[in-house]
Design an enzyme around this catalytic site. Structure first.
Site, PDB file in Angstrom:
ATOM      1  N   SER A   1      -0.744   7.062   9.533  1.00  0.00           N
ATOM      2  CA  SER A   1      -1.135   7.474   8.188  1.00  0.00           C
ATOM      3  C   SER A   1      -1.678   8.894   8.243  1.00  0.00           C
ATOM      4  CB  SER A   1      -2.206   6.521   7.645  1.00  0.00           C
ATOM      5  OG  SER A   1      -2.627   6.908   6.360  1.00  0.00           O
TER       6      SER A   1
ATOM      7  N   LYS B   1       3.375   7.514   7.035  1.00  0.00           N
ATOM      8  CA  LYS B   1       2.790   7.305   5.713  1.00  0.00           C
ATOM      9  C   LYS B   1       2.037   8.559   5.305  1.00  0.00           C
ATOM     10  CE  LYS B   1      -0.880   4.556   4.807  1.00  0.00           C
ATOM     11  NZ  LYS B   1      -1.608   3.270   4.553  1.00  0.00           N
TER      12      LYS B   1
ATOM     13  N   LYS C   1      -0.458  10.269   2.485  1.00  0.00           N
ATOM     14  CA  LYS C   1      -1.370  10.072   1.363  1.00  0.00           C
ATOM     15  C   LYS C   1      -1.004  11.055   0.249  1.00  0.00           C
ATOM     16  CE  LYS C   1      -4.288   7.061   3.284  1.00  0.00           C
ATOM     17  NZ  LYS C   1      -4.658   5.736   2.718  1.00  0.00           N
TER      18      LYS C   1
ATOM     19  N   ASP D   1       1.245   6.691  -0.004  1.00  0.00           N
ATOM     20  CA  ASP D   1       0.091   5.862  -0.346  1.00  0.00           C
ATOM     21  C   ASP D   1      -0.780   6.627  -1.340  1.00  0.00           C
ATOM     22  OD1 ASP D   1      -2.041   4.148  -0.502  1.00  0.00           O
ATOM     23  OD2 ASP D   1      -2.685   4.391   1.577  1.00  0.00           O
TER      24      ASP D   1
ATOM     25  N   GLU E   1       2.640   2.758  -1.968  1.00  0.00           N
ATOM     26  CA  GLU E   1       1.508   1.854  -1.809  1.00  0.00           C
ATOM     27  C   GLU E   1       0.430   2.112  -2.854  1.00  0.00           C
ATOM     28  OE1 GLU E   1      -1.598   0.436   1.728  1.00  0.00           O
ATOM     29  OE2 GLU E   1      -0.170   2.059   2.082  1.00  0.00           O
TER      30      GLU E   1
ATOM     31  N   ASP F   1      -2.151  -3.089  -1.954  1.00  0.00           N
ATOM     32  CA  ASP F   1      -3.177  -3.073  -0.926  1.00  0.00           C
ATOM     33  C   ASP F   1      -4.492  -3.545  -1.554  1.00  0.00           C
ATOM     34  OD1 ASP F   1      -5.042  -2.489   1.035  1.00  0.00           O
ATOM     35  OD2 ASP F   1      -4.659  -0.348   1.102  1.00  0.00           O
TER      36      ASP F   1
ATOM     37  N   LYS G   1      -4.852  -6.491   5.125  1.00  0.00           N
ATOM     38  CA  LYS G   1      -5.917  -6.040   6.010  1.00  0.00           C
ATOM     39  C   LYS G   1      -6.900  -7.203   6.142  1.00  0.00           C
ATOM     40  CE  LYS G   1      -5.549  -1.233   4.456  1.00  0.00           C
ATOM     41  NZ  LYS G   1      -6.166  -0.182   3.603  1.00  0.00           N
TER      42      LYS G   1
ATOM     43  N   GLY H   1      -4.723  -0.310   8.058  1.00  0.00           N
ATOM     44  CA  GLY H   1      -5.887   0.051   8.859  1.00  0.00           C
ATOM     45  C   GLY H   1      -6.988   0.647   8.012  1.00  0.00           C
TER      46      GLY H   1
END
Length: 369
Positions: free
Chosen positions: A135, A161, A163, A188, A213, A238, A262, A290
């Site tokens: 990420s 991934k 952000k 994400d 996400e 998520d 998670k 994570g």
């Protein structure tokens, strides 16, 4: 099994690099650890709550108070036959799943150790290694983003991934896809958008993303379902999935096509397995996210990700992705093919470096019956 006492600790650990999301920038992490004393042996767990109420209403401080004032008094000194008994003891306390998870996961690892099984096998896992991705936080500019991705690809990570947030989304993802047209790529949003942004988010469809996400607010299953009808990119939920009930409702509404589990967010391993099974029965893949965990939380994530329906690479990066020195040994290392090896020792599978934990500790308290 009887929990004789629990030690709570907060550490101060510096990330190797600042990590920026739509919530803000983080340089230091303050992990909340729990150490269960059962029959003279220590069993460690980690609470994934952050320092502030941005990802979740839970924080390190609220978790500390809930553990000390409500959750631990409900279980310390009592005979607990299994995880169901532990969950039943916690049931009167609404929410606070991150605080509950820290105890539930440590207790589950203790049960695995008692049965002389690795945690992964105790949970029903079927793999000896798990696929992992990385990420990447919001960068200062596109060049830095592309350089960061290139560095992680060269290390062997198989899924990237990125952000995103308003102003750092279509342009940034487009630049990545132009430079790396074949990589497995996802974005994400950490709830940075609203349904009014549907037309804008639909522009991401042309980049062939694995998933988008959590684009909208946590808990908003209805708007996510509406958004999924307007975009082709699969939505992954998520923050919106805190329980098996919400997973079932999300799939019934068509709010997502992927779920990020998670264990520290949903209350522990037992609820994670319930979500896993609901998604598996619906033919929907899951993966393990994570929360900037230490090696204790990472060991728990690795064990969970061995379950059969974890069919997509998770955010289970190697220890040296975030820490100059992790608090467990052996540290988690990236293996050939972009995988992390699953520990084979009984219980949690790694040894906590107590001397290092002592040096990093900034707060400590022991709770007894």
């Amino acid at each position: 099994m009887k929990i004789d006492s629990v030690e709570l600790r907060v550490l101060k650990m510096r990330l190797l690099q600042p990590f920026r999301t739509s919530f803000g920038v983080q340089q230091d992490r303050y992990p909340l650890l729990v150490r269960l004393e059962i029959d003279g042996r220590s069993h460690w767990g980690e609470c994934v709550a952050g320092e502030g109420p941005w990802y979740s209403y839970e924080t390190v401080e609220t978790a500390w108070q809930m553990l000390k004032g409500y959750l631990l008094p409900a279980v310390i000194g009592r005979d607990l036959t299994d995880v169901a008994a532990l969950e039943s003891s916690f049931a009167p306390v609404r929410g606070h799943r991150m605080a509950k998870a820290s105890i539930e996961m440590a207790f589950t690892a203790a049960l695995a150790e008692r049965e002389r099984k690795p945690l992964s096998r105790f949970l029903g896992g079927v793999r000896d290694r798990v696929e992992t991705g990385v990420s990447i936080g919001i960068q200062q500019n596109v060049d830095q983003l592309l350089d960061a991705i290139g560095a992680h690809l060269s290390q062997g990570y198989r899924r990237i991934k990125v952000k995103i947030e308003p102003g750092w989304d279509v342009m940034a993802i487009g630049a990545v896809r132009e430079r790396y047209p074949e990589i497995t790529l996802m974005a994400d949003a950490n709830s940075a958008y609203s349904l009014d942004d549907a037309a804008h988010l639909a522009q991401l469809d042309r980049f062939g993303l694995l998933m988008l996400e959590q684009p909208l607010a946590p808990g908003d299953l209805v708007d996510h379902a509406a958004l999924q009808r307007q975009i082709r990119t699969p939505i992954c939920l998520d923050e919106s999935i805190e329980s098996a009930r919400e997973a079932r409702q999300a799939l019934q509404l068509g709010a997502c096509q992927v779920i990020n589990i998670k264990p520290g967010r949903v209350g522990g391993f037992a609820e994670s397995r319930r979500i896993h099974d609901i998604a598996a029965n619906a033919g929907v893949p899951v993966w393990c996210g994570g929360m900037l965990e230490t090696g204790i939380g990472r060991a728990c994530n690795v064990a969970l990700a061995t379950l059969p329906n974890f069919r997509l690479p998770g955010d289970i990066s190697a220890s040296d992705r975030y820490w100059a020195e992790d608090i467990v040994e052996p540290a988690f290392k990236l293996q050939k093919g972009g995988t992390i090896a699953v520990p084979t020792r009984w219980g949690i599978g790694v040894r906590v470096k107590v001397d290092l934990v002592e040096r990093l500790t900034v707060r400590r308290e022991t709770i007894r019956a």
